[in-house]
Design a protein around this motif. Sequence first.
Motif, PDB file in Angstrom:
ATOM      1  N   LYS A   1     -13.257 -40.386  15.718  1.00 19.71           N
ATOM      2  CA  LYS A   1     -14.476 -41.093  15.650  1.00 19.71           C
ATOM      3  C   LYS A   1     -14.390 -42.559  14.665  1.00 19.71           C
ATOM      4  O   LYS A   1     -15.154 -43.397  14.841  1.00 19.71           O
ATOM      5  CB  LYS A   1     -15.484 -40.179  15.003  1.00 19.71           C
TER       6      LYS A   1
ATOM      7  N   SER B   1     -12.583 -36.845   8.377  1.00 15.22           N
ATOM      8  CA  SER B   1     -12.928 -36.202   9.462  1.00 15.22           C
ATOM      9  C   SER B   1     -13.208 -36.719  10.699  1.00 15.22           C
ATOM     10  O   SER B   1     -12.591 -36.638  11.563  1.00 15.22           O
ATOM     11  CB  SER B   1     -14.150 -35.159   9.263  1.00 15.22           C
ATOM     12  N   GLY B   2     -13.952 -38.039  10.582  1.00 11.95           N
ATOM     13  CA  GLY B   2     -13.896 -39.193  11.491  1.00 11.95           C
ATOM     14  C   GLY B   2     -12.474 -39.525  12.270  1.00 11.95           C
ATOM     15  O   GLY B   2     -12.236 -39.714  13.210  1.00 11.95           O
TER      16      GLY B   2
ATOM     17  N   GLN C   1      -9.722 -31.239   3.505  1.00 13.48           N
ATOM     18  CA  GLN C   1     -10.285 -32.589   3.447  1.00 13.48           C
ATOM     19  C   GLN C   1     -10.982 -32.840   2.039  1.00 13.48           C
ATOM     20  O   GLN C   1     -10.924 -34.363   1.745  1.00 13.48           O
ATOM     21  CB  GLN C   1     -11.376 -32.641   4.412  1.00 13.48           C
TER      22      GLN C   1
ATOM     23  N   ASN D   1     -13.659 -40.208   1.267  1.00 14.58           N
ATOM     24  CA  ASN D   1     -14.537 -39.159   1.566  1.00 14.58           C
ATOM     25  C   ASN D   1     -14.233 -38.109   2.576  1.00 14.58           C
ATOM     26  O   ASN D   1     -13.538 -38.828   3.786  1.00 14.58           O
ATOM     27  CB  ASN D   1     -15.906 -40.080   2.088  1.00 14.58           C
ATOM     28  N   ASN D   2     -14.597 -37.050   2.569  1.00 17.73           N
ATOM     29  CA  ASN D   2     -14.133 -35.918   3.645  1.00 17.73           C
ATOM     30  C   ASN D   2     -14.861 -36.260   4.865  1.00 17.73           C
ATOM     31  O   ASN D   2     -14.133 -35.949   5.893  1.00 17.73           O
ATOM     32  CB  ASN D   2     -14.278 -34.565   3.125  1.00 17.73           C
ATOM     33  N   LYS D   3     -16.076 -36.759   4.961  1.00 20.96           N
ATOM     34  CA  LYS D   3     -16.541 -37.128   6.367  1.00 20.96           C
ATOM     35  C   LYS D   3     -15.882 -38.465   6.843  1.00 20.96           C
ATOM     36  O   LYS D   3     -15.596 -38.271   8.036  1.00 20.96           O
ATOM     37  CB  LYS D   3     -18.069 -37.580   6.075  1.00 20.96           C
ATOM     38  N   THR D   4     -15.407 -39.155   6.104  1.00 20.48           N
ATOM     39  CA  THR D   4     -14.622 -40.120   6.719  1.00 20.48           C
ATOM     40  C   THR D   4     -13.221 -39.865   7.182  1.00 20.48           C
ATOM     41  O   THR D   4     -13.003 -40.041   8.322  1.00 20.48           O
ATOM     42  CB  THR D   4     -14.220 -41.291   5.554  1.00 20.48           C
TER      43      THR D   4
ATOM     44  N   THR E   1     -10.859 -36.616  14.051  1.00 22.00           N
ATOM     45  CA  THR E   1     -11.257 -36.664  15.219  1.00 22.00           C
ATOM     46  C   THR E   1     -11.602 -37.874  16.307  1.00 22.00           C
ATOM     47  O   THR E   1     -12.378 -37.668  17.099  1.00 22.00           O
ATOM     48  CB  THR E   1     -12.944 -35.970  15.095  1.00 22.00           C
TER      49      THR E   1
END
Length: 117
Positions: free
Chosen positions: A41, A35-36, A20, A30-33, A39
């Motif tokens: 989210k 990840s969403g 990511q 963004n790696n958190k985006t 998953t």
Amino acid sequence: MISSFSERLKLAREKAELSQVDVMERVGINNKTLSGYETEKAEPDIGTINLLCDLYGVSADWLFGRTKVKNIYVTSKQTFINLSDESFITSEVDYQEKSLTESQKHRLLKMMRLFLD
């Protein structure tokens, strides 16, 4: 069998051998985006989907589960299988979204040779 968009998105990234963080560094997502997205989210917009398809080398139709063919892009590179040596065994071979085992590749190579003899 992989059925959801998020599962296919993650598989495509992993098959491209990207983390990511790698994706973030290459295209700025963004790696958190990301990840969403992987998953369920969050959902990417069409521009982001196109960007990820190009980065991962897959079609949007495959990501959405509309086809089993991951990459529908035409390239000038052709892959040749040499049945006279064992290079087929060491190559990456997928069938129905799963990588073949070495044993399966040996059996397939044997069947191809029988068919062609």
